[in-house]
Scaffold this motif. Structure first.
Motif, PDB file in Angstrom:
ATOM      1  N   ASP A   1       0.843  -1.099   0.270  1.00 58.47           N
ATOM      2  CA  ASP A   1      -0.119  -0.273  -0.562  1.00 58.47           C
ATOM      3  C   ASP A   1       0.701   0.965   0.074  1.00 58.47           C
ATOM      4  O   ASP A   1       0.835   2.328  -1.518  1.00 58.47           O
ATOM      5  N   LEU A   2       2.186   0.924   0.991  1.00 56.08           N
ATOM      6  CA  LEU A   2       2.816   2.164   0.785  1.00 56.08           C
ATOM      7  C   LEU A   2       3.255   2.638  -0.475  1.00 56.08           C
ATOM      8  O   LEU A   2       3.199   3.699  -0.667  1.00 56.08           O
ATOM      9  N   CYS A   3       3.652   1.194  -1.641  1.00 54.61           N
ATOM     10  CA  CYS A   3       4.545   1.690  -2.900  1.00 54.61           C
ATOM     11  C   CYS A   3       3.224   2.100  -4.227  1.00 54.61           C
ATOM     12  O   CYS A   3       3.724   3.402  -4.238  1.00 54.61           O
ATOM     13  N   ARG A   4       2.179   2.361  -3.588  1.00 52.50           N
ATOM     14  CA  ARG A   4       1.074   2.042  -4.363  1.00 52.50           C
ATOM     15  C   ARG A   4       0.827   3.431  -4.133  1.00 52.50           C
ATOM     16  O   ARG A   4       0.689   4.427  -4.948  1.00 52.50           O
ATOM     17  N   THR A   5       1.263   4.052  -2.822  1.00 54.16           N
ATOM     18  CA  THR A   5       0.383   5.376  -2.438  1.00 54.16           C
ATOM     19  C   THR A   5       1.664   6.274  -3.341  1.00 54.16           C
ATOM     20  O   THR A   5       1.067   7.333  -3.584  1.00 54.16           O
ATOM     21  N   VAL A   6       3.120   6.152  -2.982  1.00 51.93           N
ATOM     22  CA  VAL A   6       3.784   6.558  -3.682  1.00 51.93           C
ATOM     23  C   VAL A   6       4.244   6.844  -5.120  1.00 51.93           C
ATOM     24  O   VAL A   6       3.570   7.806  -5.848  1.00 51.93           O
ATOM     25  N   ILE A   7       3.414   5.961  -5.413  1.00 52.87           N
ATOM     26  CA  ILE A   7       3.166   6.090  -7.703  1.00 52.87           C
ATOM     27  C   ILE A   7       2.361   7.015  -7.633  1.00 52.87           C
ATOM     28  O   ILE A   7       2.636   7.694  -8.623  1.00 52.87           O
ATOM     29  N   THR A   8       0.946   6.777  -6.969  1.00 54.32           N
ATOM     30  CA  THR A   8      -0.021   7.559  -7.755  1.00 54.32           C
ATOM     31  C   THR A   8      -0.023   8.455  -7.131  1.00 54.32           C
ATOM     32  O   THR A   8      -0.404   9.503  -7.925  1.00 54.32           O
ATOM     33  N   THR A   9       0.947   9.398  -6.044  1.00 53.84           N
ATOM     34  CA  THR A   9       0.938  10.344  -5.791  1.00 53.84           C
ATOM     35  C   THR A   9       1.948  11.178  -6.590  1.00 53.84           C
ATOM     36  O   THR A   9       1.914  11.971  -7.094  1.00 53.84           O
ATOM     37  N   MET A  10       3.212  10.682  -6.905  1.00 53.94           N
ATOM     38  CA  MET A  10       4.130  10.622  -7.990  1.00 53.94           C
ATOM     39  C   MET A  10       3.223  10.806  -9.974  1.00 53.94           C
ATOM     40  O   MET A  10       3.173  11.979 -10.081  1.00 53.94           O
ATOM     41  N   ALA A  11       1.997  10.422  -9.926  1.00 47.13           N
ATOM     42  CA  ALA A  11       1.450  10.297 -10.737  1.00 47.13           C
ATOM     43  C   ALA A  11       0.912  11.818 -10.970  1.00 47.13           C
ATOM     44  O   ALA A  11       0.811  12.223 -12.409  1.00 47.13           O
TER      45      ALA A  11
END
Length: 207
Positions: free
Chosen positions: A46-56
């Motif tokens: 979930d942390l990794c997904r949050t980082v990626i979606t925030t970057m997007a």
């Protein structure tokens, strides 16, 4: 998720958006300003997904577009840091056949973490004139793996046609066949990763 992916996502952010944008993303994800991802660790999916979606959101890119650019960036990193991986690989298929050995060696650090398929997240096997790919991970990032395969095909002057046989690219389990063809033979429905992405500068929003 194995640390290699968030580590390179973090590198991509700094390269394309700058250190200030990276700090903004870390803050949005409740991470300290001196936080660093390590290749040799595993991280909460979930942390990794949050980082990626925030970057997007920061870059203004859709996730598919971001995945395509990350795929090209990851391939360039492999060429610079694991150049031997390319030795003797003459086309997309021969390269993709050897890729799981490297990818799963990183994933082996996840043994004992409770993630199904942690020691063999990805397998690639010959299936006639296609490759049979099996992806199994609670991280559910098969769609990113396919974007990376598109980058590999572009590197070899080819494109790929993906046929999903079971599961889904956004699910923890997916089986799909991959056929590599010269670019000029690419079916109209196949998605391509263009070489121009390698030098493209992404303008990040919110500066």
């Amino acid at each position: 998720m194995i640390g290699l992916i968030p580590f390179l996502v973090d590198r991509f952010t700094t390269t394309h958006c700058g250190a200030d944008a990276r700090q903004t993303i870390l803050a949005a994800c409740d991470l300290p300003s001196d936080f660093e991802f390590s290749i040799a660790q595993t991280y909460d999916d979930d942390l990794c997904r949050t980082v990626i979606t925030t970057m997007a959101a920061r870059t203004g890119l859709t996730l598919p577009d971001l995945y395509d650019r990350l795929g090209v960036f990851f391939l360039a990193w492999l060429a610079e840091n694991l150049g031997g991986l390319f030795a003797g690989a003459e086309d997309t298929a021969s390269f993709l056949m050897r890729l799981p050995v490297v990818y799963n060696s990183f994933a082996a650090t996840a043994r004992g973490s409770g993630l199904q398929g942690a020691s063999e997240i990805v397998s690639v096997r010959a299936n006639g004139d296609r490759l049979r790919v099996t992806y199994q991970s609670q991280a559910a990032f098969a769609s990113f793996y396919v974007s990376f395969m598109h980058a590999v095909a572009s590197h070899f002057g080819q494109s790929i046609d993906v046929s999903i046989l079971a599961g889904d690219l956004d699910a923890p389990f997916c089986v799909f066949d991959v056929a590599a063809v010269p670019v000029h033979q690419t079916p109209p429905s196949a998605r391509q990763t263009h070489a121009r992405d390698q030098s493209e500068v992404i303008l990040c929003h919110g500066d």
